[in-house]
Design a protein around this motif. Structure first.
Motif, PDB file in Angstrom:
ATOM      1  N   ILE A 104       0.845  -1.195   0.000  1.00 38.64           N
ATOM      2  CA  ILE A 104       0.000   0.000   0.000  1.00 38.64           C
ATOM      3  C   ILE A 104       0.881   1.247   0.000  1.00 38.64           C
ATOM      4  N   ASN A 105       0.625   2.181  -0.945  1.00 38.25           N
ATOM      5  CA  ASN A 105       1.522   3.336  -1.082  1.00 38.25           C
ATOM      6  C   ASN A 105       0.854   4.680  -0.802  1.00 38.25           C
ATOM      7  N   LEU A 106      -0.356   4.671  -0.226  1.00 38.52           N
ATOM      8  CA  LEU A 106      -0.993   5.899   0.238  1.00 38.52           C
ATOM      9  C   LEU A 106      -1.223   5.788   1.741  1.00 38.52           C
ATOM     10  N   SER A 107      -1.366   6.920   2.404  1.00 38.77           N
ATOM     11  CA  SER A 107      -1.437   6.892   3.873  1.00 38.77           C
ATOM     12  C   SER A 107      -2.542   5.975   4.368  1.00 38.77           C
ATOM     13  N   VAL A 108      -3.744   6.121   3.798  1.00 37.23           N
ATOM     14  CA  VAL A 108      -4.889   5.269   4.123  1.00 37.23           C
ATOM     15  C   VAL A 108      -5.662   5.029   2.838  1.00 37.23           C
ATOM     16  N   VAL A 109      -5.909   3.779   2.490  1.00 32.26           N
ATOM     17  CA  VAL A 109      -6.648   3.499   1.259  1.00 32.26           C
ATOM     18  C   VAL A 109      -7.944   2.767   1.594  1.00 32.26           C
ATOM     19  N   ASN A 110      -8.956   3.040   0.787  1.00 30.67           N
ATOM     20  CA  ASN A 110     -10.263   2.422   0.985  1.00 30.67           C
ATOM     21  C   ASN A 110     -10.353   1.094   0.240  1.00 30.67           C
ATOM     22  N   LEU A 111     -10.813   0.083   0.939  1.00 32.01           N
ATOM     23  CA  LEU A 111     -11.024  -1.235   0.351  1.00 32.01           C
ATOM     24  C   LEU A 111     -12.527  -1.419   0.143  1.00 32.01           C
ATOM     25  N   ARG A 112     -12.906  -1.793  -1.067  1.00 34.12           N
ATOM     26  CA  ARG A 112     -14.310  -1.834  -1.461  1.00 34.12           C
ATOM     27  C   ARG A 112     -14.808  -3.262  -1.643  1.00 34.12           C
ATOM     28  N   ALA A 113     -16.126  -3.421  -1.540  1.00 32.64           N
ATOM     29  CA  ALA A 113     -16.737  -4.737  -1.722  1.00 32.64           C
ATOM     30  C   ALA A 113     -16.684  -5.181  -3.172  1.00 32.64           C
ATOM     31  N   TYR A 114     -16.720  -4.204  -4.092  1.00 36.56           N
ATOM     32  CA  TYR A 114     -16.702  -4.482  -5.526  1.00 36.56           C
ATOM     33  C   TYR A 114     -15.757  -3.498  -6.202  1.00 36.56           C
ATOM     34  N   PRO A 115     -15.352  -3.760  -7.439  1.00 39.79           N
ATOM     35  CA  PRO A 115     -14.362  -2.907  -8.107  1.00 39.79           C
ATOM     36  C   PRO A 115     -14.930  -1.607  -8.667  1.00 39.79           C
ATOM     37  N   LYS A 116     -15.416  -0.742  -7.783  1.00 38.52           N
ATOM     38  CA  LYS A 116     -15.853   0.585  -8.195  1.00 38.52           C
ATOM     39  C   LYS A 116     -15.919   1.494  -6.971  1.00 38.52           C
ATOM     40  N   HIS A 117     -15.758   2.788  -7.207  1.00 42.91           N
ATOM     41  CA  HIS A 117     -15.685   3.743  -6.090  1.00 42.91           C
ATOM     42  C   HIS A 117     -17.002   3.847  -5.323  1.00 42.91           C
ATOM     43  N   SER A 118     -18.112   3.535  -5.960  1.00 46.24           N
ATOM     44  CA  SER A 118     -19.409   3.648  -5.294  1.00 46.24           C
ATOM     45  C   SER A 118     -19.751   2.408  -4.464  1.00 46.24           C
ATOM     46  N   ALA A 119     -18.907   1.385  -4.513  1.00 45.60           N
ATOM     47  CA  ALA A 119     -19.174   0.163  -3.751  1.00 45.60           C
ATOM     48  C   ALA A 119     -18.957   0.393  -2.257  1.00 45.60           C
ATOM     49  N   GLU A 120     -19.540  -0.467  -1.457  1.00 45.04           N
ATOM     50  CA  GLU A 120     -19.436  -0.354  -0.001  1.00 45.04           C
ATOM     51  C   GLU A 120     -17.980  -0.342   0.462  1.00 45.04           C
ATOM     52  N   LEU A 121     -17.663   0.574   1.366  1.00 45.78           N
ATOM     53  CA  LEU A 121     -16.359   0.596   2.027  1.00 45.78           C
ATOM     54  C   LEU A 121     -16.349  -0.498   3.090  1.00 45.78           C
ATOM     55  N   VAL A 122     -15.556  -1.543   2.887  1.00 43.60           N
ATOM     56  CA  VAL A 122     -15.568  -2.665   3.824  1.00 43.60           C
ATOM     57  C   VAL A 122     -14.381  -2.653   4.773  1.00 43.60           C
ATOM     58  N   SER A 123     -13.305  -1.977   4.383  1.00 45.60           N
ATOM     59  CA  SER A 123     -12.144  -1.898   5.258  1.00 45.60           C
ATOM     60  C   SER A 123     -11.183  -0.860   4.703  1.00 45.60           C
TER      61      SER A 123
END
Length: 391
Positions: A104-123
């Motif tokens: 991971i190369n950003l301070s905090v990155v969002n992990l999504r349920a599906y491959p799109k920015h509108s998907a649920e943030l799961v971790s």
């Protein structure tokens, strides 16, 4: 002629019946393997599918992240005594080539349920977290984090690496960043490069008297004061002998906002909070509350909260009834004297003691018990960073 037609219909009906029975048996075997080896889709991919080919053999397609699950499946399917066609893909998928790892190369990155920015943030994951890459889809990568959690991330958030590059990263001189938050600059250009949060891991490029020149996973350079870092080699060997340190770390999060999926000092959900507290102290826990509930020594509600010890995880939710199973919905960490700290709206301290000003009746009546994880370090779901092969 009529008799021949009836014979054909009977044969087709018999064949269809046999095919249906065969597929049913294959699915039953697959379900049994899944329960044993890959019971939770949050931590393992195991999605076999079955069909009958023209030779009356079974075609096994789909995908799995566990080679051992595939081996177990095919071994069990041999009992059906039919020809098996292996089309079951073991991830990582081939199109990734040899770049099947990442950092991971950003301070905090969002992990999504599906491959799109509108998907649920799961971790979330923080800078310097090693990840295993499984699939790529339109610039998004399905990955697995060190706690086994599987999710999707934007490709801009990871520095892809080969196995040899990951080995070099693991063998490099690295530091872990310890303060809550800092904005850092390039040592030569004096321009802001990134922010850092507690737990970030970076490579040392050069050591000065009072600072380090550090390299981010994607090659960017920053300078950080030595007092804000600890050598990863020293930090990994540190043992948690005084559990009050967990409480001290947890209190540093007080007032931080609740964030669904959050796992950093910028914002945390309930399980992300206790996970972050433990990680800063060198221990990796499972990601979600319901997963954390599966690990550690049990303190039941019947034993009462007085049986809890500092650092124990405390769980809340719906108790089992004749109509419904138990459901874990919340987790916190016990401190002492009836008090526990948790992320609920914000990180706060509440009490099990009815007489206390910070007593929370709702949490007390939904308490499902505790888990003592410090007695079980090294078992599934409770791992020291120093013993994790990815670090």
């Amino acid at each position: 002629m009529r008799n021949k037609v009836w014979l054909v219909i009977i044969f087709i009906g018999f064949a269809c019946s046999n095919d249906s029975k065969l597929l049913q048996q294959a699915n039953q075997i697959s379900h049994a393997v899944k329960l044993q080896i890959a019971p939770d889709s949050r931590e393992a991919i195991f999605n076999p599918a079955f069909s009958i080919n023209k030779d009356n053999g079974i075609v096994v397609s789909g995908e799995t992240s566990l080679p051992e699950a595939k081996l177990a499946l095919f071994s069990a399917l041999e009992a059906l005594e039919v020809h098996l066609v292996d089309s079951l893909i073991v991830l990582p998928e081939k199109k990734l080539g040899d770049k099947t790892w990442g950092v991971i190369n950003l301070s905090v990155v969002n992990l999504r349920a599906y491959p799109k920015h509108s998907a649920e943030l799961v971790s979330q994951s923080i800078m310097g977290t090693p990840v295993r890459l499984l699939k790529e889809e339109n610039g998004w990568y399905q990955l697995q984090t060190p706690d086994k959690y599987i999710a999707w991330v934007d490709g801009a958030a990871i520095a892809q690496k080969t196995e040899s590059e990951m080995k070099a990263w693991r063998n490099s001189n690295r530091v872990i960043f310890l303060p809550d938050f800092e904005v850092v600059k390039d040592p030569e250009q004096n321009e802001v490069v990134t922010d850092l949060v507690a737990g970030a891991i970076l490579e040392v490029e050069k050591e000065h008297q009072n600072s380090y020149d550090l390299t981010l996973p994607d090659g960017r350079r920053i300078q950080v004061e030595k007092s804000n870092c600890e050598l990863l080699s020293d930090w990994k060997t540190w043992e948690l002998k005084d559990v009050s340190i967990l409480t001290k770390t947890a209190k540093e999060f007080l007032g931080r906002p609740y964030l669904w999926g959050g796992t950093s000092v910028k914002g945390v959900d309930c399980s992300g909070f206790v996970k972050s507290v433990y990680f800063i102290n060198g221990i990796i826990l499972a990601r979600d509350a319901s997963l954390q509930f599966l690990h550690g020594d049990t303190i039941s509600p019947a034993q009462g909260f007085l049986k809890l010890a500092e650092g124990d995880l405390v769980f809340f939710g719906r108790a089992k009834t004749d109509e419904k199973p138990m459901k874990v919905t919340h987790v916190g960490m016990y401190m002492s004297h009836g008090e526990y700290i948790h992320s609920s709206g914000r990180v706060r301290i509440n009490s099990f003691e009815p007489e206390a000003e910070n007593y929370n009746d709702y949490r007390s009546i939904t308490w499902l018990g505790g888990r003592r994880v410090l007695n079980r370090i090294g078992e599934s779901g409770i791992c020291r960073v120093s013993e994790h092969p990815w670090y």
